[in-house]
Design a protein around this motif. Structure first.
Motif, PDB file in Angstrom:
ATOM      1  N   ASN A  45      22.373 -73.048 -31.156  1.00  0.00           N
ATOM      2  CA  ASN A  45      21.272 -73.956 -30.845  1.00  0.00           C
ATOM      3  C   ASN A  45      20.749 -74.647 -32.101  1.00  0.00           C
ATOM      4  OD1 ASN A  45      21.449 -73.063 -28.141  1.00  0.00           O
ATOM      5  ND2 ASN A  45      20.113 -71.353 -28.597  1.00  0.00           N
ATOM      6  N   PRO A  46      21.614 -75.378 -32.811  1.00  0.00           N
ATOM      7  CA  PRO A  46      21.217 -75.954 -34.099  1.00  0.00           C
ATOM      8  C   PRO A  46      20.106 -76.989 -33.958  1.00  0.00           C
ATOM      9  CG  PRO A  46      23.262 -76.927 -33.356  1.00  0.00           C
ATOM     10  CD  PRO A  46      22.940 -75.815 -32.394  1.00  0.00           C
ATOM     11  N   ARG A  47      19.238 -76.998 -34.935  1.00  0.00           N
ATOM     12  CA  ARG A  47      18.133 -77.954 -34.987  1.00  0.00           C
ATOM     13  C   ARG A  47      17.956 -78.385 -36.433  1.00  0.00           C
ATOM     14  NH1 ARG A  47      11.855 -77.059 -33.136  1.00  0.00           N
ATOM     15  NH2 ARG A  47      11.188 -79.155 -33.678  1.00  0.00           N
ATOM     16  N   GLY A  48      17.823 -79.662 -36.660  1.00  0.00           N
ATOM     17  CA  GLY A  48      17.602 -80.152 -38.015  1.00  0.00           C
ATOM     18  C   GLY A  48      18.884 -80.292 -38.806  1.00  0.00           C
ATOM     19  N   CYS A  49      18.766 -80.202 -40.118  1.00  0.00           N
ATOM     20  CA  CYS A  49      19.876 -80.438 -41.042  1.00  0.00           C
ATOM     21  C   CYS A  49      20.486 -79.115 -41.516  1.00  0.00           C
ATOM     22  CB  CYS A  49      19.360 -81.226 -42.244  1.00  0.00           C
ATOM     23  SG  CYS A  49      20.636 -81.699 -43.423  1.00  0.00           S
ATOM     24  N   HIS A  50      21.823 -79.058 -41.518  1.00  0.00           N
ATOM     25  CA  HIS A  50      22.548 -77.870 -41.985  1.00  0.00           C
ATOM     26  C   HIS A  50      23.614 -78.315 -42.974  1.00  0.00           C
ATOM     27  CE1 HIS A  50      20.860 -75.330 -38.788  1.00  0.00           C
ATOM     28  NE2 HIS A  50      20.944 -76.428 -38.055  1.00  0.00           N
ATOM     29  N   LYS A  51      23.610 -77.714 -44.161  1.00  0.00           N
ATOM     30  CA  LYS A  51      24.652 -78.004 -45.148  1.00  0.00           C
ATOM     31  C   LYS A  51      25.949 -77.376 -44.666  1.00  0.00           C
ATOM     32  CE  LYS A  51      25.641 -77.798 -50.114  1.00  0.00           C
ATOM     33  NZ  LYS A  51      27.018 -78.043 -49.873  1.00  0.00           N
ATOM     34  N   LEU A  52      27.044 -78.131 -44.747  1.00  0.00           N
ATOM     35  CA  LEU A  52      28.346 -77.595 -44.356  1.00  0.00           C
ATOM     36  C   LEU A  52      28.834 -76.607 -45.402  1.00  0.00           C
ATOM     37  CD1 LEU A  52      30.048 -80.895 -43.147  1.00  0.00           C
ATOM     38  CD2 LEU A  52      29.512 -78.897 -41.736  1.00  0.00           C
TER      39      LEU A  52
END
Length: 99
Positions: A45-52
């Protein structure tokens, strides 16, 4: 004076609107494959910014909404969209994704 104050307030409100995260998290998972030697990185349930991850190679979008893949680690630059139920190769390095 009054006109410039109104303009400043409107511009500030627009800028804040651009920086806010979506109100609802995407439902589902985003999975990132790096190499056979690394476990999968799974974002529930990702929300916002995530660094790969540093060695990211493939991103799959199993959420109910679009995922944007950015070339920078802060989700600020241009992005391409990975539709729900689709995947994409991603460039290893300093990218990120947002949902």
């Amino acid at each position: 004076m009054r006109r410039s104050l109104v303009t400043l307030v409107l511009a500030s409100g627009a800028a804040l609107g651009l920086l806010q995260a979506p109100a609802l998290a995407a439902e589902g998972t985003v999975t990132v494959f790096e190499t056979e030697a690394h476990p999968l990185s799974v974002y529930e349930n990702p929300r916002g910014c995530h660094k790969l991850p540093a060695a990211a190679h493939v991103l799959t979008n199993a959420t109910n909404g679009p995922v944007r893949v950015h070339g920078d680690p802060f989700c600020l630059g241009p992005a391409f969209v990975v539709a729900p139920g689709h995947g994409s190769h991603v460039v290893a390095g300093s990218g990120s994704f947002s949902a």
